[in-house]
Design a protein around this motif. Structure first.
Motif, PDB file in Angstrom:
ATOM      1  N   THR A  88       0.797  -1.237   0.000  1.00 10.38           N
ATOM      2  CA  THR A  88       0.000   0.000   0.000  1.00 10.38           C
ATOM      3  C   THR A  88       0.830   1.288   0.000  1.00 10.38           C
ATOM      4  O   THR A  88       0.277   2.371  -0.130  1.00 10.38           O
ATOM      5  CB  THR A  88      -0.925   0.027   1.231  1.00 10.38           C
ATOM      6  N   HIS A  89       2.153   1.159   0.150  1.00 10.86           N
ATOM      7  CA  HIS A  89       2.989   2.353   0.254  1.00 10.86           C
ATOM      8  C   HIS A  89       4.107   2.352  -0.796  1.00 10.86           C
ATOM      9  O   HIS A  89       4.793   1.341  -0.976  1.00 10.86           O
ATOM     10  CB  HIS A  89       3.629   2.447   1.652  1.00 10.86           C
ATOM     11  N   ASP A  90       4.287   3.494  -1.435  1.00  8.53           N
ATOM     12  CA  ASP A  90       5.408   3.662  -2.365  1.00  8.53           C
ATOM     13  C   ASP A  90       6.651   4.162  -1.644  1.00  8.53           C
ATOM     14  O   ASP A  90       7.767   3.965  -2.124  1.00  8.53           O
ATOM     15  CB  ASP A  90       5.038   4.657  -3.475  1.00  8.53           C
ATOM     16  N   ASN A  91       6.448   4.811  -0.503  1.00 11.71           N
ATOM     17  CA  ASN A  91       7.553   5.377   0.274  1.00 11.71           C
ATOM     18  C   ASN A  91       7.379   5.023   1.747  1.00 11.71           C
ATOM     19  O   ASN A  91       6.264   5.065   2.268  1.00 11.71           O
ATOM     20  CB  ASN A  91       7.588   6.904   0.129  1.00 11.71           C
ATOM     21  N   LEU A  92       8.492   4.700   2.401  1.00  9.47           N
ATOM     22  CA  LEU A  92       8.450   4.359   3.823  1.00  9.47           C
ATOM     23  C   LEU A  92       9.624   5.004   4.544  1.00  9.47           C
ATOM     24  O   LEU A  92      10.760   4.996   4.040  1.00  9.47           O
ATOM     25  CB  LEU A  92       8.524   2.840   4.020  1.00  9.47           C
ATOM     26  N   ASN A  93       9.343   5.553   5.717  1.00  7.15           N
ATOM     27  CA  ASN A  93      10.387   6.084   6.593  1.00  7.15           C
ATOM     28  C   ASN A  93      10.710   5.037   7.656  1.00  7.15           C
ATOM     29  O   ASN A  93       9.815   4.607   8.392  1.00  7.15           O
ATOM     30  CB  ASN A  93       9.921   7.367   7.276  1.00  7.15           C
ATOM     31  N   ILE A  94      11.971   4.626   7.738  1.00  6.83           N
ATOM     32  CA  ILE A  94      12.374   3.577   8.675  1.00  6.83           C
ATOM     33  C   ILE A  94      13.520   4.086   9.539  1.00  6.83           C
ATOM     34  O   ILE A  94      14.467   4.693   9.037  1.00  6.83           O
ATOM     35  CB  ILE A  94      12.844   2.297   7.926  1.00  6.83           C
ATOM     36  N   VAL A  95      13.428   3.807  10.843  1.00 11.47           N
ATOM     37  CA  VAL A  95      14.456   4.268  11.788  1.00 11.47           C
ATOM     38  C   VAL A  95      15.813   3.651  11.439  1.00 11.47           C
ATOM     39  O   VAL A  95      15.940   2.430  11.283  1.00 11.47           O
ATOM     40  CB  VAL A  95      14.059   3.909  13.230  1.00 11.47           C
ATOM     41  N   GLY A  96      16.816   4.509  11.347  1.00 11.82           N
ATOM     42  CA  GLY A  96      18.147   4.053  10.952  1.00 11.82           C
ATOM     43  C   GLY A  96      19.211   4.183  12.019  1.00 11.82           C
ATOM     44  O   GLY A  96      20.365   3.803  11.794  1.00 11.82           O
ATOM     45  N   ASP A  97      18.847   4.701  13.207  1.00 16.28           N
ATOM     46  CA  ASP A  97      19.862   4.886  14.250  1.00 16.28           C
ATOM     47  C   ASP A  97      19.665   3.967  15.455  1.00 16.28           C
ATOM     48  O   ASP A  97      20.220   4.209  16.527  1.00 16.28           O
ATOM     49  CB  ASP A  97      19.929   6.354  14.684  1.00 16.28           C
ATOM     50  N   GLN A  98      18.871   2.911  15.276  1.00 17.21           N
ATOM     51  CA  GLN A  98      18.790   1.842  16.276  1.00 17.21           C
ATOM     52  C   GLN A  98      19.392   0.586  15.639  1.00 17.21           C
ATOM     53  O   GLN A  98      19.000   0.193  14.544  1.00 17.21           O
ATOM     54  CB  GLN A  98      17.343   1.562  16.682  1.00 17.21           C
ATOM     55  N   LEU A  99      20.347  -0.027  16.342  1.00 15.21           N
ATOM     56  CA  LEU A  99      21.078  -1.163  15.793  1.00 15.21           C
ATOM     57  C   LEU A  99      20.820  -2.416  16.615  1.00 15.21           C
ATOM     58  O   LEU A  99      20.707  -2.362  17.841  1.00 15.21           O
ATOM     59  CB  LEU A  99      22.577  -0.869  15.789  1.00 15.21           C
TER      60      LEU A  99
END
Length: 295
Positions: A170-181
């Motif tokens: 349903t999404h063309d764009n997604l924001n994903i957290v990149g500073d948790q490892l």
């Protein structure tokens, strides 16, 4: 070997049932909260004494991390009191207790992966109640294994992999957290580790009881994990087009509970003592169709 499994309908519980059903040399009962309320001491005592298992595997937990901030009593009942009752009952019948814990017992501020000896400092109600559960287990049952893990996913229930596959539709764009490892961990690999430890316990091998870490390698961010999921899904033609991903900071995605920035766990001890290797989460993405077909 007789094994009692709690939390049988969760990700780990279902994975354990899948493994144990294939074993002819294991007698087991797997119970979810509708059959065993671990927060009820009398119920726990009754079930454990009646079955008299060699090993109790506690896969039951309150895992709604953000809800725990407001449902503190329920989280404590399931994550602290339940394990305490199971530990007391296991001690009573001479069983070993294998209990699942979490990376959330740490504050996430270390630069390096956390070892079992590192100082705990939970930053959330979930993490605090899980730590209290660890302490209760360790004090009530001499033969205990506390297995800390992180970022669990599987074909069952709700998890990051299944969420990503659903959002891709349903999404063309997604924001994903990149500073948790951290280290994504396949639930079936956790189940295999627990069964192997159970085998060693019941065959009389010298087992060092205590706390162990088990999670996946290589360590990645949530953003990198999402990228790997979509790459695998695209190769398996499960999605027509992968969403465009943007790496964002934790501050840009506020949540009720504080997440550890570093959830990386050092898994050397479990390899040294049991020859159990880290979860290969990349291999676990090889058949993503199974993640779409399970509820």
């Amino acid at each position: 070997m007789k094994i009692l499994v709690t939390g049988s309908k969760g990700q780990l519980g279902q994975s354990l049932v899948r493994l144990l059903e294939a074993r002819n040399d294991v007698e087991f009962i797997a119970l979810d909260r509708d059959k065993l309320d671990i927060t009820n001491k009398q119920e726990v005592d009754s079930v454990v004494v009646a079955f008299s298992p060699d090993v109790v595997i506690n896969a039951a937990a309150y895992t709604a991390v953000d809800k725990a901030e407001s449902e503190t009593k329920l989280a404590a009942a399931i994550n602290r009191d339940g394990p305490s009752f199971l530990a007391e009952a296991a001690q009573k019948v001479g069983a070993a207790l294998l209990h699942i814990s979490t990376d959330y017992v740490f504050d996430g501020k270390n630069a390096e992966p956390y070892s079992e000896q590192d100082q705990t400092a939970p930053q959330s109600v979930y993490g605090q109640t899980k730590l209290e559960g660890e302490l209760a287990v360790a004090s009530a049952c001499e033969r205990h294994i506390i297995l800390r893990t992180a970022w669990v996913f599987s074909e069952y229930g709700n998890n990051f992999v299944k969420t990503m596959l659903r959002l891709a539709e349903t999404h063309d764009n997604l924001n994903i957290v990149g500073d948790q490892l951290g280290g994504p961990t396949y639930a079936l690999d956790i189940a295999k580790a627990l069964v192997l430890i159970s085998d060693q316990i019941t065959t009389g091998r010298d087992v060092e009881y205590g706390t162990y870490h088990f999670s996946g390698l290589p360590h990645v961010s949530w953003y990198e994990f999402a990228r790997a999921i979509f790459s695998a899904a695209e190769k398996q033609t499960l999605i027509a087009k992968r969403p465009v991903l943007k790496s964002i900071t934790t501050a840009e995605y506020p949540t009720a509970a504080t997440r550890p920035a570093n959830s990386k766990l050092n898994v050397q001890k479990i390899f040294n003592h049991f020859e159990i290797e880290a979860s290969d989460w990349q291999r676990a993405l090889n058949d993503l169709s199974a993640y779409q077909n399970n509820g």
